[in-house]
Structure formats: structure tokens, C-alpha cells
Design a protein around this motif. Structure first.
Motif, PDB file in Angstrom:
ATOM      1  N   ASP A 141       0.829  -1.196   0.000  1.00 51.24           N
ATOM      2  CA  ASP A 141       0.000   0.000   0.000  1.00 51.24           C
ATOM      3  C   ASP A 141       0.869   1.254   0.000  1.00 51.24           C
ATOM      4  N   GLU A 142       1.984   1.181   0.694  1.00 57.51           N
ATOM      5  CA  GLU A 142       2.898   2.332   0.755  1.00 57.51           C
ATOM      6  C   GLU A 142       3.472   2.638  -0.623  1.00 57.51           C
ATOM      7  N   GLN A 143       3.833   1.603  -1.373  1.00 60.98           N
ATOM      8  CA  GLN A 143       4.355   1.801  -2.719  1.00 60.98           C
ATOM      9  C   GLN A 143       3.296   2.412  -3.633  1.00 60.98           C
ATOM     10  N   LEU A 144       2.066   1.934  -3.482  1.00 59.46           N
ATOM     11  CA  LEU A 144       0.981   2.469  -4.299  1.00 59.46           C
ATOM     12  C   LEU A 144       0.748   3.945  -4.029  1.00 59.46           C
ATOM     13  N   ARG A 145       0.761   4.320  -2.755  1.00 60.52           N
ATOM     14  CA  ARG A 145       0.541   5.725  -2.404  1.00 60.52           C
ATOM     15  C   ARG A 145       1.679   6.604  -2.909  1.00 60.52           C
ATOM     16  N   GLN A 146       2.897   6.100  -2.814  1.00 57.49           N
ATOM     17  CA  GLN A 146       4.034   6.866  -3.330  1.00 57.49           C
ATOM     18  C   GLN A 146       3.924   7.041  -4.839  1.00 57.49           C
TER      19      GLN A 146
ATOM     20  N   GLY B 193     -19.118  30.864 -16.045  1.00 58.43           N
ATOM     21  CA  GLY B 193     -19.025  29.833 -15.016  1.00 58.43           C
ATOM     22  C   GLY B 193     -17.593  29.475 -14.690  1.00 58.43           C
ATOM     23  N   VAL B 194     -17.431  28.769 -13.566  1.00 59.54           N
ATOM     24  CA  VAL B 194     -16.106  28.393 -13.079  1.00 59.54           C
ATOM     25  C   VAL B 194     -16.102  26.903 -12.745  1.00 59.54           C
ATOM     26  N   ALA B 195     -15.094  26.187 -13.200  1.00 59.34           N
ATOM     27  CA  ALA B 195     -14.867  24.798 -12.804  1.00 59.34           C
ATOM     28  C   ALA B 195     -13.522  24.764 -12.095  1.00 59.34           C
ATOM     29  N   GLU B 196     -13.562  24.604 -10.774  1.00 60.21           N
ATOM     30  CA  GLU B 196     -12.338  24.638  -9.995  1.00 60.21           C
ATOM     31  C   GLU B 196     -11.480  23.395 -10.268  1.00 60.21           C
ATOM     32  N   GLU B 197     -10.199  23.510  -9.949  1.00 63.23           N
ATOM     33  CA  GLU B 197      -9.291  22.377 -10.094  1.00 63.23           C
ATOM     34  C   GLU B 197      -9.786  21.211  -9.236  1.00 63.23           C
ATOM     35  N   SER B 198      -9.736  20.007  -9.782  1.00 71.93           N
ATOM     36  CA  SER B 198     -10.160  18.823  -9.038  1.00 71.93           C
ATOM     37  C   SER B 198      -9.130  17.717  -9.197  1.00 71.93           C
ATOM     38  N   VAL B 199      -8.996  16.913  -8.160  1.00 74.67           N
ATOM     39  CA  VAL B 199      -8.030  15.812  -8.163  1.00 74.67           C
ATOM     40  C   VAL B 199      -8.758  14.523  -7.795  1.00 74.67           C
ATOM     41  N   ARG B 200      -8.619  13.491  -8.629  1.00 75.04           N
ATOM     42  CA  ARG B 200      -9.192  12.186  -8.291  1.00 75.04           C
ATOM     43  C   ARG B 200      -8.419  11.599  -7.120  1.00 75.04           C
ATOM     44  N   SER B 201      -9.125  11.108  -6.141  1.00 80.50           N
ATOM     45  CA  SER B 201      -8.484  10.618  -4.918  1.00 80.50           C
ATOM     46  C   SER B 201      -7.759   9.298  -5.164  1.00 80.50           C
ATOM     47  N   PHE B 202      -6.905   8.944  -4.211  1.00 81.00           N
ATOM     48  CA  PHE B 202      -6.158   7.691  -4.275  1.00 81.00           C
ATOM     49  C   PHE B 202      -7.111   6.502  -4.401  1.00 81.00           C
ATOM     50  N   ASP B 203      -8.170   6.506  -3.598  1.00 79.83           N
ATOM     51  CA  ASP B 203      -9.117   5.388  -3.632  1.00 79.83           C
ATOM     52  C   ASP B 203      -9.817   5.292  -4.983  1.00 79.83           C
ATOM     53  N   GLU B 204     -10.050   6.427  -5.636  1.00 77.22           N
ATOM     54  CA  GLU B 204     -10.723   6.431  -6.929  1.00 77.22           C
ATOM     55  C   GLU B 204      -9.872   5.809  -8.028  1.00 77.22           C
ATOM     56  N   VAL B 205      -8.567   5.989  -7.929  1.00 74.88           N
ATOM     57  CA  VAL B 205      -7.690   5.523  -9.015  1.00 74.88           C
ATOM     58  C   VAL B 205      -6.889   4.285  -8.644  1.00 74.88           C
TER      59      VAL B 205
ATOM     60  N   GLU C  31      -6.675   1.445 -11.065  1.00 75.55           N
ATOM     61  CA  GLU C  31      -5.862   1.720 -12.251  1.00 75.55           C
ATOM     62  C   GLU C  31      -4.381   1.671 -11.913  1.00 75.55           C
ATOM     63  N   LEU C  32      -4.044   2.105 -10.704  1.00 73.22           N
ATOM     64  CA  LEU C  32      -2.644   2.219 -10.312  1.00 73.22           C
ATOM     65  C   LEU C  32      -1.973   0.862 -10.139  1.00 73.22           C
ATOM     66  N   GLU C  33      -2.678  -0.061  -9.478  1.00 80.71           N
ATOM     67  CA  GLU C  33      -2.020  -1.312  -9.079  1.00 80.71           C
ATOM     68  C   GLU C  33      -1.477  -2.114 -10.255  1.00 80.71           C
ATOM     69  N   PRO C  34      -2.281  -2.420 -11.303  1.00 80.28           N
ATOM     70  CA  PRO C  34      -1.709  -3.176 -12.422  1.00 80.28           C
ATOM     71  C   PRO C  34      -0.608  -2.412 -13.155  1.00 80.28           C
ATOM     72  N   GLU C  35      -0.718  -1.089 -13.170  1.00 81.07           N
ATOM     73  CA  GLU C  35       0.298  -0.266 -13.837  1.00 81.07           C
ATOM     74  C   GLU C  35       1.632  -0.339 -13.096  1.00 81.07           C
ATOM     75  N   LEU C  36       1.575  -0.203 -11.772  1.00 75.54           N
ATOM     76  CA  LEU C  36       2.792  -0.270 -10.972  1.00 75.54           C
ATOM     77  C   LEU C  36       3.365  -1.680 -10.989  1.00 75.54           C
ATOM     78  N   ARG C  37       2.480  -2.683 -10.923  1.00 74.62           N
ATOM     79  CA  ARG C  37       2.955  -4.063 -10.943  1.00 74.62           C
ATOM     80  C   ARG C  37       3.723  -4.350 -12.240  1.00 74.62           C
ATOM     81  N   ARG C  38       3.170  -3.897 -13.347  1.00 71.28           N
ATOM     82  CA  ARG C  38       3.831  -4.123 -14.633  1.00 71.28           C
ATOM     83  C   ARG C  38       5.197  -3.435 -14.657  1.00 71.28           C
ATOM     84  N   ALA C  39       5.262  -2.214 -14.117  1.00 70.50           N
ATOM     85  CA  ALA C  39       6.529  -1.485 -14.090  1.00 70.50           C
ATOM     86  C   ALA C  39       7.564  -2.231 -13.239  1.00 70.50           C
ATOM     87  N   GLN C  40       7.117  -2.781 -12.116  1.00 67.26           N
ATOM     88  CA  GLN C  40       8.025  -3.518 -11.236  1.00 67.26           C
ATOM     89  C   GLN C  40       8.477  -4.817 -11.900  1.00 67.26           C
ATOM     90  N   VAL C  41       7.544  -5.490 -12.579  1.00 64.38           N
ATOM     91  CA  VAL C  41       7.892  -6.731 -13.273  1.00 64.38           C
ATOM     92  C   VAL C  41       8.926  -6.456 -14.357  1.00 64.38           C
TER      93      VAL C  41
END
Length: 277
Positions: free
Chosen positions: A86-91, A200-212, A215-225
Motif C-alpha cells: 500500500d505504501e508503494q501504491l501511495r508513493q 461559469g467556473v470549474a475549480e481544479e479537481s483531483v481524483r483521490s487515491f481510492d478512486e484511481v 488503475e494504479l495497481e496493475p500499472e505499478l505491478r507491470r513497471a516492477q515486473v
């Protein structure tokens, strides 16, 4: 037949022949002679066999063949060696947060009055347009009537939602300092004088860690492999160079099976496929 079927007319002789063929019958008769009953009556000596072989030698030729030993690194086999914490994913998320960030955007309309040859007259026109817009006239209709911007004139000066970098600096500075519904101008840019309305105004938004995360896990796993696989490739190259042709020793050190293709030809085959090179 096709000629008859597709024609618009049929000659009498053609019709008669067609009917005759359609109703015609044939009687057949035959005798079966099994080849097996003649086998015992045939004798062959070595000279006859050799002569037949020489006459048909091309039927008994094999392609040039080689026996090939090889070691194979399979990137999919390294997947089991990689664990993602989980720490690697967050980083990894923090390092790539820009990918999941939607930059702030603003929706504006404008009326452009080009400077032309008489800058003072153009500025005066722009001020009158601002006065009319500020007095409550429909901004879109004013843009259609007054704007010199062919790209937005027909849509009532609508510029849609855009990022700050999409505009020249003076225009962007004005838009990003306004509140929705505000009308400002004239604002001078290299294109002329602008009367601006912020829709109108659309403020800056960031998708949270839980939301992505998914998507992150298979991407990071492939990079590590790929990283582990690359290290194994380097190790294999080094060991193969040092082994001086002893492939079995390399396989043992790499803990990999020594594979063999018994009959490998110039047309390829087995694990290597048909690769002439």
C-alpha cells in the motif's frame, strides 16, 4: 444452362435438347479388383528396391536440421516475484498525481473589437459595447451584432470552458479575476479590445487515491515486473558471456530449465516459429 435461364427467349431446338437431357437415364456396370489380392504375386529384390529409391529420392529427403539448446526468460513468469504494498501504491500515486488532476477552467464569452487603423475609434466602440452589455442587453446578441471574432461571433461570443493557458495573458488575467456573471472591459490584447462576460467556473479537481487505485495497481505491478525482468536479462547476458558456451551452467545459476528443440530447420518451428533471420 445459365444462358438458357437468363435469356428472354428459347429456340425450339434448345428447349428440345434441354428436356431430353433432363429426362435422360444411364445404366452403369463395374467390376472391383482389390489390390490386396495381387500382393502375394509380387516379388521384389534389392536391386528393384534400390532402383525405385534412386528414381524417387526426392520423396525421402529431409531439410537440413539442427538441435538447439536454449534458455528462455518469460516476463510473465516474473509477475509472481513482485509484491505491491500500500505504501508503494501511495508513493506512486503522489509521483503521478498530475495525471489525475483536472486543471481549473473558466467559461467565458467575449466581444472582440479589432484595433484597425484607428485605435481610438476602436476603443470608443469597445466602450460603447461594454456600456450596452452592462446596461443589461443580451450579451450573446451583442456579440452576434458587434464582435469581430469570426470564431465565436455566431455562437454569441461563447468560448466554452478553457484553461488559463488557452488565452493570451491580459485576457486570462481578466477572466481569472472575475466572478460568474461579471462583465468587464474593454481589455486590450494583441487582437484588439475585448468585452468579457464570465459564465461559469470549474475549480481544479483531483481524483483521490481510492478512486484511481484500481488503475494504479496493475500499472505499478507491470513497471516492477519489467524492472525485475530487465535485471534478469542483464544477469543472463553476463553469465552467458562468462560461461563460454556452457549453457547448462548458465541455466543452473539462473534457476531456469534448459530447453531443447531436437529438429530445428531453416523454415523455423517449435518455440522459435518461422523466423528465417
Amino acid at each position: 444452362d445459365r444462358g438458357l435461364y437468363n435469356s428472354a427467349f428459347v429456340l425450339p431446338a434448345e428447349l428440345k435438347r434441354q428436356v431430353a437431357l433432363r429426362n435422360e437415364t444411364r445404366s452403369l456396370g463395374w467390376v472391383a479388383l482389390p489390390a490386396a489380392q495381387f500382393v502375394d504375386g509380387v516379388t521384389l529384390d534389392d536391386a528393384a528396391i534400390l532402383a525405385y529409391y534412386e528414381a524417387n529420392k526426392q520423396r525421402y529427403q529431409y531439410e537440413e536440421q539442427a538441435t538447439v539448446d536454449f534458455i528462455e526468460l518469460d516476463i510473465d513468469a516474473f509477475a509472481a516475484q513482485v509484491t505491491i504494498t500500500d505504501e508503494q501504491l501511495r508513493q506512486y500515486y503522489d509521483e503521478n498525481k498530475a495525471r489525475y488532476t483536472q486543471t481549473g477552467r473558466r467559461h467565458a464569452r467575449h466581444i472582440l473589437i479589432e484595433a484597425g487603423d484607428d485605435a481610438a475609434a476602436s476603443e470608443a466602440r469597445a466602450k460603447r459595447a461594454h456600456e450596452r452589455a452592462s446596461a443589461g442587453e443580451d450579451f450573446a446578441k451583442l456579440a452576434l451584432e458587434l464582435s469581430d471574432d469570426p470564431g465565436s461571433k455566431e455562437s454569441g461570443g461563447d468560448l466554452g470552458f478553457a484553461e488559463r493557458g488557452d488565452f493570451v495573458a491580459p485576457f486570462a488575467d481578466a477572466v481569472w479575476s472575475m466572478k460568474p456573471g461579471e462583465i468587464r472591459g474593454p481589455v486590450k490584447t494583441e487582437f484588439g479590445w475585448h468585452i468579457i462576460k464570465l459564465e461559469g467556473v470549474a475549480e481544479e479537481s483531483v481524483r483521490s487515491f481510492d478512486e484511481v487505485r484500481a488503475e494504479l495497481e496493475p500499472e505499478l505491478r507491470r513497471a516492477q515486473v519489467e524492472k525485475v525482468f530487465g535485471e534478469a536479462q542483464e544477469e543472463l547476458d553476463t553469465l552467458a558471456f562468462e560461461a563460454s558456451g556452457d549453457l547448462a551452467a548458465v541455466a543452473a545459476k539462473m534457476n531456469l530449465p534448459l530447453k531443447r528443440v531436437e529438429r530445428y530447420t531453416r523454415s523455423g518451428g517449435a518455440e522459435f516459429g518461422a523466423t528465417p533471420a
